[in-house]
Design an enzyme around this catalytic site. Structure first.
Site, PDB file in Angstrom:
ATOM      1  N   SER A   1     -42.683  14.114 -99.256  1.00 36.55           N
ATOM      2  CA  SER A   1     -41.731  14.016 -99.440  1.00 36.55           C
ATOM      3  C   SER A   1     -41.343  15.992 -99.144  1.00 36.55           C
ATOM      4  CB  SER A   1     -40.774  14.174-100.636  1.00 36.55           C
ATOM      5  OG  SER A   1     -39.536  15.268-100.518  1.00 36.55           O
TER       6      SER A   1
ATOM      7  N   TYR B   1     -40.361  12.107-109.910  1.00 30.95           N
ATOM      8  CA  TYR B   1     -40.778  12.206-108.586  1.00 30.95           C
ATOM      9  C   TYR B   1     -41.394  13.249-107.530  1.00 30.95           C
ATOM     10  CZ  TYR B   1     -38.533  11.668-103.596  1.00 30.95           C
ATOM     11  OH  TYR B   1     -38.444  11.250-101.931  1.00 30.95           O
TER      12      TYR B   1
END
Ligand SMILES: NC(=O)c1ccc[n+]([C@@H]2O[C@H](COP(=O)([O-])OP(=O)(O)OC[C@H]3O[C@@H](n4cnc5c(N)ncnc54)[C@H](O)[C@@H]3O)[C@@H](O)[C@H]2O)c1
Length: 287
Positions: free
Chosen positions: A141, A154
């Protein structure tokens, strides 16, 4: 250049979003698909779209956080001649400040996002080795490039994916096996709607965060899929998706130590980017 036509491509997390769009795009380019997810209905819908595009597909109900399950999935694929392209895409998100983040939620994210990707890499690598060629594509990401308040779990998983994938890339140099790390910016998918929030965060606040994300995420899953395919074909080691990802990549390199002060100005890191996503409301709800 990597040829997609005729290849057997494995995509995890293919029941929705980026995984679904990438699986369909690979089928359109002539790949055979083996798609996996925990969501049976979503998988069936992806399979329908692949078949409608004239592609061949088999579906596998798979929890990527189970090492045994990933290895038996890989065994089944090996029996069909082995994978050529493996896209470790399955992922979940979690929203909570570190002080309130439970170990259970932290482990939930790490087990799926990080360990799922490690299992998917190590289980399939022998098949690619046997062929002396292939592609491993791990989806990190932009949150694997910089950190964001309330995204510690995350962030940890996505930074770790990047470290693991870059190490693998160095180890695979000269073997014929290409390794890519994908860093999507905001992609309009269900990722935030499927995220775990603190229990104290109400449904309406979750919805505010999700619709804030929808406003912010400018790239569609189909556009993301095209960028991934282009990256695979060109053997790109690092695939950034979207203008936001490209700009943020540049911005973080320019301000490696002070980006946080610029992006998250409020107390406790609220405001700025997170505020636009509805993060301020989430932060207020925690108090
Ligand atoms: N959407 C974004 O803005 C964005 C940005 C950067 C990175 N990503 C990453 O892209 C990947 C795909 O996410 P998305 O945005 O398409 O979200 P999504 O929620 O639309 O799709 C994720 C898929 O993963 C599946 N999944 C969840 N847990 C699983 C498990 N244990 N085993 C197997 N499958 C599982 C879900 O059922 C779902 O089909 C994720 O790794 C995510 O972290 C997304």
């Amino acid at each position: 250049m990597t040829e997609i036509r005729g290849k057997l491509a494995v995509v995890t997390g293919a029941a929705s979003g980026i995984g679904r769009a990438t699986a369909v795009a690979l089928a359109v380019e002539g790949a055979r698909l083996a798609i996996a997810d925990v969501d049976r209905a979503g998988l069936a819908e992806t399979a329908k779209q692949i078949e409608a595009a004239g592609g061949k597909v088999s579906t596998y109900l798979l929890d990527v956080s189970s090492r045994e399950a990933v290895y038996s999935f890989a065994q089944e694929i090996d029996a069909q001649g082995g994978a050529d392209i493996v896209i470790n895409n399955a992922g979940v998100a979690q929203v909570a400040a570190i002080e309130e983040l439970s170990y259970e939620d932290f482990e939930w994210v790490m087990n799926i996002d990080f360990w799922g990707m490690v299992y998917g890499t190590k289980a399939f690598l022998p098949q690619l080795r046997k062929k002396g060629q292939g592609h491993i594509v791990n989806v990190s990401s932009i949150f694997g490039l910089f950190a964001v308040p309330t995204q510690a779990a995350y962030n940890s998983a996505k930074f770790a994916i990047r470290g693991f994938t870059e190490a693998l890339r160095h180890e695979m140099r000269g073997t014929g096996i290409e390794v890519a790390c994908v860093h999507p910016g905001g992609i309009k998918t269900n990722i935030l709607r499927n995220a775990r929030f603190l229990q104290s965060v109400q449904t309406t606040e979750r919805e505010t965060a999700a619709s804030g994300f929808d406003r912010l995420a400018r790239t569609t899953p189909a556009q993301a899929a095209q960028t991934i395919l282009k990256g695979i074909k060109k053997n790109k080691p690092r695939i950034l998706i979207g203008m936001d990802a490209r700009l943020l990549d540049w911005f973080i390199r320019l301000f490696p130590a002070s980006y946080g002060k610029i992006m998250f100005r409020g107390e406790g890191g609220t405001g700025g980017l997170l505020g636009t996503m509805g993060g301020d409301d989430v932060a207020v709800a925690k108090k």
